[in-house]
Design a protein around this motif. Structure first.
Motif, PDB file in Angstrom:
ATOM      1  N   SER B 133       0.884  -1.361   0.003  1.00  0.00           N
ATOM      2  CA  SER B 133       0.009   0.034   0.112  1.00  0.00           C
ATOM      3  C   SER B 133       0.851   1.235  -0.004  1.00  0.00           C
ATOM      4  CB  SER B 133      -0.861  -0.029   1.061  1.00  0.00           C
ATOM      5  OG  SER B 133      -0.412   0.189   2.245  1.00  0.00           O
ATOM      6  N   VAL B 134       2.089   0.949   0.525  1.00  0.00           N
ATOM      7  CA  VAL B 134       2.964   2.477   0.505  1.00  0.00           C
ATOM      8  C   VAL B 134       4.233   2.252  -0.347  1.00  0.00           C
ATOM      9  CG1 VAL B 134       2.224   2.964   2.910  1.00  0.00           C
ATOM     10  CG2 VAL B 134       4.141   1.531   2.855  1.00  0.00           C
ATOM     11  N   ALA B 135       4.328   1.292  -0.926  1.00  0.00           N
ATOM     12  CA  ALA B 135       5.565   0.986  -1.752  1.00  0.00           C
ATOM     13  C   ALA B 135       5.686   1.970  -2.795  1.00  0.00           C
ATOM     14  CB  ALA B 135       5.610  -0.569  -2.479  1.00  0.00           C
ATOM     15  N   ILE B 136       4.702   2.484  -3.297  1.00  0.00           N
ATOM     16  CA  ILE B 136       5.030   3.390  -4.386  1.00  0.00           C
ATOM     17  C   ILE B 136       5.411   4.875  -4.068  1.00  0.00           C
ATOM     18  CG2 ILE B 136       2.413   4.530  -4.453  1.00  0.00           C
ATOM     19  CD1 ILE B 136       4.485   3.640  -7.561  1.00  0.00           C
ATOM     20  N   LEU B 137       5.493   5.030  -2.572  1.00  0.00           N
ATOM     21  CA  LEU B 137       5.925   6.437  -2.104  1.00  0.00           C
ATOM     22  C   LEU B 137       7.392   7.015  -2.468  1.00  0.00           C
ATOM     23  CD1 LEU B 137       4.284   6.456   1.287  1.00  0.00           C
ATOM     24  CD2 LEU B 137       3.704   8.152  -0.625  1.00  0.00           C
ATOM     25  N   ARG B 164      -4.741  -1.269  -8.402  1.00  0.00           N
ATOM     26  CA  ARG B 164      -5.433  -1.343  -6.998  1.00  0.00           C
ATOM     27  C   ARG B 164      -6.876  -0.582  -6.578  1.00  0.00           C
ATOM     28  NH1 ARG B 164      -4.249  -5.875  -4.553  1.00  0.00           N
ATOM     29  NH2 ARG B 164      -4.118  -5.950  -2.213  1.00  0.00           N
ATOM     30  N   ALA B 165      -6.936   0.100  -7.678  1.00  0.00           N
ATOM     31  CA  ALA B 165      -8.137   0.952  -7.753  1.00  0.00           C
ATOM     32  C   ALA B 165      -9.248  -0.059  -8.226  1.00  0.00           C
ATOM     33  CB  ALA B 165      -8.165   2.166  -8.583  1.00  0.00           C
ATOM     34  N   PHE B 187      -8.877  -2.386   3.430  1.00  0.00           N
ATOM     35  CA  PHE B 187      -8.288  -1.306   4.063  1.00  0.00           C
ATOM     36  C   PHE B 187      -7.093  -0.819   3.301  1.00  0.00           C
ATOM     37  CE2 PHE B 187      -5.853   1.208   6.851  1.00  0.00           C
ATOM     38  CZ  PHE B 187      -6.784   2.183   7.422  1.00  0.00           C
ATOM     39  N   THR B 188      -6.108  -1.648   3.148  1.00  0.00           N
ATOM     40  CA  THR B 188      -4.840  -1.117   2.498  1.00  0.00           C
ATOM     41  C   THR B 188      -4.961  -0.978   1.321  1.00  0.00           C
ATOM     42  OG1 THR B 188      -4.287  -3.650   2.093  1.00  0.00           O
ATOM     43  CG2 THR B 188      -3.507  -2.697   4.090  1.00  0.00           C
ATOM     44  N   GLY B 189      -6.091  -1.719   0.560  1.00  0.00           N
ATOM     45  CA  GLY B 189      -6.359  -1.053  -0.892  1.00  0.00           C
ATOM     46  C   GLY B 189      -6.821   0.239  -0.870  1.00  0.00           C
ATOM     47  N   LEU B 190      -7.759   0.616   0.105  1.00  0.00           N
ATOM     48  CA  LEU B 190      -8.332   2.082  -0.071  1.00  0.00           C
ATOM     49  C   LEU B 190      -6.968   2.998   0.314  1.00  0.00           C
ATOM     50  CD1 LEU B 190     -11.534   1.609   1.953  1.00  0.00           C
ATOM     51  CD2 LEU B 190     -11.297   2.163  -0.506  1.00  0.00           C
ATOM     52  N   LEU B 191      -6.266   2.633   1.218  1.00  0.00           N
ATOM     53  CA  LEU B 191      -5.030   3.423   1.460  1.00  0.00           C
ATOM     54  C   LEU B 191      -4.159   3.614   0.265  1.00  0.00           C
ATOM     55  CD1 LEU B 191      -3.062   4.781   3.666  1.00  0.00           C
ATOM     56  CD2 LEU B 191      -2.287   2.736   3.912  1.00  0.00           C
ATOM     57  N   THR B 193      -4.875   3.323  -2.866  1.00  0.00           N
ATOM     58  CA  THR B 193      -5.603   3.977  -3.943  1.00  0.00           C
ATOM     59  C   THR B 193      -5.599   5.526  -3.580  1.00  0.00           C
ATOM     60  OG1 THR B 193      -6.904   2.134  -4.490  1.00  0.00           O
ATOM     61  CG2 THR B 193      -7.703   4.458  -5.365  1.00  0.00           C
ATOM     62  N   ALA B 194      -5.724   5.895  -2.198  1.00  0.00           N
ATOM     63  CA  ALA B 194      -5.752   7.377  -1.985  1.00  0.00           C
ATOM     64  C   ALA B 194      -4.357   8.053  -2.235  1.00  0.00           C
ATOM     65  CB  ALA B 194      -5.944   7.348  -0.519  1.00  0.00           C
TER      66      ALA B 194
END
Lengths: 10, 216
Positions: B133-137, B164-165, B187-191, B193-194
């Motif tokens: 969920s955060v790997a793209i940061l 993921r969206a 939850f992590t999928g929504l995170l 995508t956000a």
């Protein structure tokens, strides 16, 4: 409440 | 269901775009090595179930091997760049400055707190789902620091975010058709995508209208 979920997604 | 298929196809497309970008251009400008290393870690910890031989389907198994294989291959291609195009490699390393320990630590902690079962396999799975969920940061951080990116790089990030969206309507579908509600993934999928939402907005405003990707 299920405690184990089958991970059938990627 | 259709959303799941489209999501996985989008994920495949993102990897093909990335590989083609690196192979054709022979440069890795604007691509974060840290994000790519995180994906290797994500796939290797998520797909440990391959070792248990309790396979869900041929489709899942093939995809898992594909994702592990290509993520390792991408890192290798990027490392090769050190010799084949040292200028591009140095430039990438200079910009790829996100501290991934701030992602790895919290994800490990979250995995210990939120998981379906306190077993090695399940903890690794949970860790991978948080980390994904955060790997793209690091990649987005790099993008925002340089302020612009090649069109192909933005197509890659878009396809990856879209994957993921698209899982979100898939989960809604599965809730109604199978009564399945897998909270951690949702939850992590929504995170995840956000985190992409800002990028999606700029991608829509600029790239889809033929203008280059440039941050205001």
């Amino acid at each position: 409440e299920g405690t184990e979920v089958e991970h059938d997604e990627l | 269901n259709i959303f799941r298929i489209l999501a996985d196809l989008s994920h495949l497309a993102s990897i093909v775009i990335l590989l083609e970008t690196i192979r054709k251009a022979r440069q890795i400008d604007g691509i974060s090595l840290k994000t790519q290393i995180l994906y290797v870690l994500v796939f290797c910890t998520r797909y440990l179930d391959l070792l248990t031989f309790r396979w869900t389907s041929l489709y899942n198994t093939l995809m898992k091997f594909f994702f592990i294989g290509t993520s390792v291959y991408v890192v290798k291609l990027m490392q090769d760049c050190k010799l084949t195009n040292p200028v591009s490699y140095k430039d990438m390393m200079f910009r790829d400055t996100f501290q991934i320990k701030y992602l790895l630590g919290p994800c490990a902690l979250l995995a210990l707190v939120f998981n379906y079962k306190f077993t090695v396999l399940e903890l690794c799975w949970s860790f991978s789902i948080w980390l994904e969920s955060v790997a793209i940061l690091p990649q987005l951080f790099m993008l925002s620091r340089s302020g612009k990116a090649s069109t192909l790089t933005t197509h890659y990030i878009f396809a990856l975010g879209l994957y993921r969206a698209l899982y979100i309507p898939n989960w809604i579908w599965r809730y109604y058709s199978e009564n399945r509600l897998e909270k951690l993934s949702i939850f992590t999928g929504l995170l995840q995508t956000a985190l992409y939402s800002d990028f999606f907005y700029i991608y829509y405003r600029k790239v889809m209208k033929g203008r280059g990707f440039e941050l205001p």
